[in-house]
Design a protein around this motif. Sequence first.
Motif, PDB file in Angstrom:
ATOM      1  N   GLY A   9      -2.245  13.917   0.295  1.00 18.10           N
ATOM      2  CA  GLY A   9      -0.951  13.308   0.553  1.00 18.10           C
ATOM      3  C   GLY A   9      -0.919  12.582   1.888  1.00 18.10           C
ATOM      4  N   LEU A  10      -1.488  13.211   2.919  1.00 19.77           N
ATOM      5  CA  LEU A  10      -1.564  12.573   4.232  1.00 19.77           C
ATOM      6  C   LEU A  10      -2.446  11.320   4.185  1.00 19.77           C
ATOM      7  CD1 LEU A  10      -1.904  15.729   6.512  1.00 19.77           C
ATOM      8  CD2 LEU A  10       0.098  14.236   6.282  1.00 19.77           C
ATOM      9  N   THR A  11      -3.523  11.403   3.422  1.00 20.02           N
ATOM     10  CA  THR A  11      -4.397  10.233   3.261  1.00 20.02           C
ATOM     11  C   THR A  11      -3.642   9.087   2.595  1.00 20.02           C
ATOM     12  OG1 THR A  11      -6.329  11.683   3.035  1.00 20.02           O
ATOM     13  CG2 THR A  11      -6.580   9.407   2.313  1.00 20.02           C
ATOM     14  N   ALA A  12      -2.818   9.426   1.594  1.00 29.06           N
ATOM     15  CA  ALA A  12      -2.018   8.404   0.918  1.00 29.06           C
ATOM     16  C   ALA A  12      -1.054   7.730   1.889  1.00 29.06           C
ATOM     17  CB  ALA A  12      -1.251   9.027  -0.249  1.00 29.06           C
ATOM     18  N   VAL A  13      -0.483   8.516   2.800  1.00 29.49           N
ATOM     19  CA  VAL A  13       0.426   7.956   3.811  1.00 29.49           C
ATOM     20  C   VAL A  13      -0.323   7.000   4.734  1.00 29.49           C
ATOM     21  CG1 VAL A  13       1.866   8.502   5.810  1.00 29.49           C
ATOM     22  CG2 VAL A  13       2.005   9.915   3.750  1.00 29.49           C
ATOM     23  N   VAL A  14      -1.529   7.396   5.146  1.00 27.48           N
ATOM     24  CA  VAL A  14      -2.347   6.530   6.004  1.00 27.48           C
ATOM     25  C   VAL A  14      -2.640   5.206   5.292  1.00 27.48           C
ATOM     26  CG1 VAL A  14      -4.605   6.259   7.112  1.00 27.48           C
ATOM     27  CG2 VAL A  14      -3.386   8.436   7.277  1.00 27.48           C
ATOM     28  N   TYR A  15      -3.002   5.299   4.014  1.00 27.78           N
ATOM     29  CA  TYR A  15      -3.265   4.077   3.248  1.00 27.78           C
ATOM     30  C   TYR A  15      -2.006   3.214   3.141  1.00 27.78           C
ATOM     31  CZ  TYR A  15      -7.938   5.444   1.606  1.00 27.78           C
ATOM     32  OH  TYR A  15      -9.267   5.771   1.536  1.00 27.78           O
ATOM     33  N   VAL A  17       0.581   3.008   5.218  1.00 30.14           N
ATOM     34  CA  VAL A  17       0.843   2.357   6.502  1.00 30.14           C
ATOM     35  C   VAL A  17      -0.146   1.211   6.722  1.00 30.14           C
ATOM     36  CG1 VAL A  17       0.843   2.667   9.011  1.00 30.14           C
ATOM     37  CG2 VAL A  17       1.857   4.421   7.529  1.00 30.14           C
ATOM     38  N   ALA A  18      -1.419   1.484   6.437  1.00 23.60           N
ATOM     39  CA  ALA A  18      -2.445   0.450   6.611  1.00 23.60           C
ATOM     40  C   ALA A  18      -2.179  -0.736   5.694  1.00 23.60           C
ATOM     41  CB  ALA A  18      -3.825   1.036   6.316  1.00 23.60           C
ATOM     42  N   LEU A  19      -1.716  -0.457   4.478  1.00 22.10           N
ATOM     43  CA  LEU A  19      -1.449  -1.544   3.520  1.00 22.10           C
ATOM     44  C   LEU A  19      -0.315  -2.437   4.015  1.00 22.10           C
ATOM     45  CD1 LEU A  19      -2.081  -2.804   0.766  1.00 22.10           C
ATOM     46  CD2 LEU A  19      -0.402  -1.242  -0.244  1.00 22.10           C
ATOM     47  N   VAL A  20       0.734  -1.842   4.564  1.00 20.28           N
ATOM     48  CA  VAL A  20       1.843  -2.636   5.093  1.00 20.28           C
ATOM     49  C   VAL A  20       1.354  -3.560   6.206  1.00 20.28           C
ATOM     50  CG1 VAL A  20       4.014  -2.526   6.373  1.00 20.28           C
ATOM     51  CG2 VAL A  20       3.615  -0.965   4.460  1.00 20.28           C
ATOM     52  N   VAL A  21       0.548  -3.011   7.109  1.00 19.57           N
ATOM     53  CA  VAL A  21       0.016  -3.808   8.212  1.00 19.57           C
ATOM     54  C   VAL A  21      -0.885  -4.926   7.691  1.00 19.57           C
ATOM     55  CG1 VAL A  21      -1.456  -3.765  10.270  1.00 19.57           C
ATOM     56  CG2 VAL A  21       0.164  -1.900   9.850  1.00 19.57           C
ATOM     57  N   LEU A  22      -1.759  -4.590   6.745  1.00 21.20           N
ATOM     58  CA  LEU A  22      -2.708  -5.575   6.216  1.00 21.20           C
ATOM     59  C   LEU A  22      -2.002  -6.673   5.426  1.00 21.20           C
ATOM     60  CD1 LEU A  22      -5.544  -3.134   5.084  1.00 21.20           C
ATOM     61  CD2 LEU A  22      -5.635  -4.738   7.005  1.00 21.20           C
ATOM     62  N   VAL A  41      -7.835  -6.073   0.653  1.00 14.75           N
ATOM     63  CA  VAL A  41      -6.517  -5.469   0.854  1.00 14.75           C
ATOM     64  C   VAL A  41      -6.080  -4.728  -0.412  1.00 14.75           C
ATOM     65  CG1 VAL A  41      -4.080  -5.953   1.318  1.00 14.75           C
ATOM     66  CG2 VAL A  41      -5.859  -7.179   2.587  1.00 14.75           C
ATOM     67  N   LEU A  42      -6.380  -5.283  -1.574  1.00 16.85           N
ATOM     68  CA  LEU A  42      -6.062  -4.600  -2.829  1.00 16.85           C
ATOM     69  C   LEU A  42      -6.798  -3.266  -2.941  1.00 16.85           C
ATOM     70  CD1 LEU A  42      -6.001  -7.536  -5.425  1.00 16.85           C
ATOM     71  CD2 LEU A  42      -4.064  -6.208  -4.571  1.00 16.85           C
ATOM     72  N   VAL A  43      -8.014  -3.216  -2.430  1.00 19.70           N
ATOM     73  CA  VAL A  43      -8.780  -1.967  -2.433  1.00 19.70           C
ATOM     74  C   VAL A  43      -8.021  -0.876  -1.683  1.00 19.70           C
ATOM     75  CG1 VAL A  43     -10.802  -0.868  -1.358  1.00 19.70           C
ATOM     76  CG2 VAL A  43     -11.085  -2.888  -2.800  1.00 19.70           C
ATOM     77  N   VAL A  44      -7.433  -1.241  -0.545  1.00 19.84           N
ATOM     78  CA  VAL A  44      -6.658  -0.268   0.228  1.00 19.84           C
ATOM     79  C   VAL A  44      -5.453   0.214  -0.586  1.00 19.84           C
ATOM     80  CG1 VAL A  44      -5.286   0.081   2.322  1.00 19.84           C
ATOM     81  CG2 VAL A  44      -7.406  -1.249   2.421  1.00 19.84           C
ATOM     82  N   GLY A  45      -4.787  -0.703  -1.283  1.00 18.62           N
ATOM     83  CA  GLY A  45      -3.658  -0.321  -2.115  1.00 18.62           C
ATOM     84  C   GLY A  45      -4.058   0.604  -3.253  1.00 18.62           C
ATOM     85  N   ILE A  46      -5.168   0.285  -3.919  1.00 19.53           N
ATOM     86  CA  ILE A  46      -5.652   1.129  -5.019  1.00 19.53           C
ATOM     87  C   ILE A  46      -6.037   2.514  -4.501  1.00 19.53           C
ATOM     88  CG2 ILE A  46      -7.499   1.406  -6.727  1.00 19.53           C
ATOM     89  CD1 ILE A  46      -7.532  -1.668  -6.956  1.00 19.53           C
ATOM     90  N   ALA A  47      -6.646   2.562  -3.316  1.00 18.87           N
ATOM     91  CA  ALA A  47      -7.017   3.848  -2.724  1.00 18.87           C
ATOM     92  C   ALA A  47      -5.781   4.698  -2.453  1.00 18.87           C
ATOM     93  CB  ALA A  47      -7.797   3.620  -1.426  1.00 18.87           C
ATOM     94  N   GLY A  48      -4.699   4.047  -2.002  1.00 17.91           N
ATOM     95  CA  GLY A  48      -3.462   4.771  -1.764  1.00 17.91           C
ATOM     96  C   GLY A  48      -2.885   5.351  -3.045  1.00 17.91           C
ATOM     97  N   VAL A  49      -2.922   4.570  -4.112  1.00 21.21           N
ATOM     98  CA  VAL A  49      -2.430   5.047  -5.411  1.00 21.21           C
ATOM     99  C   VAL A  49      -3.271   6.228  -5.895  1.00 21.21           C
ATOM    100  CG1 VAL A  49      -2.145   4.450  -7.848  1.00 21.21           C
ATOM    101  CG2 VAL A  49      -1.474   2.817  -6.074  1.00 21.21           C
ATOM    102  N   TYR A 197     -11.668  11.059   5.697  1.00 18.11           N
ATOM    103  CA  TYR A 197     -11.796  10.247   6.909  1.00 18.11           C
ATOM    104  C   TYR A 197     -12.766   9.088   6.677  1.00 18.11           C
ATOM    105  CZ  TYR A 197     -13.548   8.798  11.463  1.00 18.11           C
ATOM    106  OH  TYR A 197     -13.945   8.043  12.538  1.00 18.11           O
ATOM    107  N   MET A 198     -13.903   9.373   6.057  1.00 19.50           N
ATOM    108  CA  MET A 198     -14.897   8.333   5.821  1.00 19.50           C
ATOM    109  C   MET A 198     -14.387   7.319   4.798  1.00 19.50           C
ATOM    110  SD  MET A 198     -18.448  10.516   5.910  1.00 19.50           S
ATOM    111  CE  MET A 198     -19.458   9.057   5.939  1.00 19.50           C
ATOM    112  N   ALA A 199     -13.632   7.793   3.806  1.00 25.15           N
ATOM    113  CA  ALA A 199     -13.074   6.879   2.807  1.00 25.15           C
ATOM    114  C   ALA A 199     -12.123   5.883   3.462  1.00 25.15           C
ATOM    115  CB  ALA A 199     -12.351   7.672   1.719  1.00 25.15           C
ATOM    116  N   VAL A 200     -11.243   6.383   4.324  1.00 25.32           N
ATOM    117  CA  VAL A 200     -10.306   5.504   5.027  1.00 25.32           C
ATOM    118  C   VAL A 200     -11.060   4.553   5.951  1.00 25.32           C
ATOM    119  CG1 VAL A 200      -8.435   5.436   6.726  1.00 25.32           C
ATOM    120  CG2 VAL A 200      -8.389   7.134   4.887  1.00 25.32           C
ATOM    121  N   LEU A 201     -12.039   5.077   6.659  1.00 25.17           N
ATOM    122  CA  LEU A 201     -12.815   4.256   7.589  1.00 25.17           C
ATOM    123  C   LEU A 201     -13.485   3.091   6.875  1.00 25.17           C
ATOM    124  CD1 LEU A 201     -13.999   3.854  10.446  1.00 25.17           C
ATOM    125  CD2 LEU A 201     -15.883   5.371   9.772  1.00 25.17           C
TER     126      LEU A 201
END
Length: 234
Positions: A9-15, A17-22, A41-49, A197-201
């Motif tokens: 859930g926390l990872t989804a929140v990070v994604y 926030v990052a998606l909004v910025v991107l 950028v779509l990859v970040v969105g899919i990762a969040g989902v 962490y590595m996935a987000v990085l």
Amino acid sequence: MIEATTVHGLTAVVYAVALVVLLGWLRRVSAEHRRFCTPIVLVVGIAGVASTLVAAGVGTFTVNGSEVVVPLFVESMIAYGVLYAVMARLADVEGRALAVIVLTPVVQRIAFEVAAVSGGIVALLGLVTVVGGHLAIAAYLLGPIWTQAQAVPEQRRLLHWKARNLVLFLIGMLIVYAVISLFGVFDAFVALVIQQYMAVLIRVGFAGFLLANLDAIGAASLRPSTASGATPAD
């Protein structure tokens, strides 16, 4: 101990926030450059989902005593394929060469999942495919693809070089961690935190890197290799 669903859930929140910025960053990008940046950028969105689905308890199964997290499995194949594709397109790679570059990380991801839920010779073959695939794609990128990249403008070639090295390093680091984790070196919580962490990085880091270096892409509507008479690597 923090629950695994909380970590996802926390990872989804990070994604998120990052998606909004991107997305805000992407709005200031020219149409010519968006064809490189939008997929990342779509990859970040899919990762969040995917992380949201896992946090909600969707798509996790147990096979031979090991968890298979379907949303993350599918998302990672998409993510790695797109990362390699964008990196290769910076050098005007297309056709069979592009297909090889994109499919290699997909095959590696499938092989790792097979290794994780198997044992004996099947698991060993899976690990050999993962490690061998990374070495093979690195050799291909450093050899024939880099030769082809000499035909593109210098700044763009430098961006491809940086992107290639970044992708190979990040994915190589992920493979080392993943192989070590199969031997139970980390407890479940530590392994999950490192994995997320590595996935987000990898996803957010590469997106930020590309958007920050757009000036090096330049006008890419015409293939420099065609003008110079060079032949693309197949």
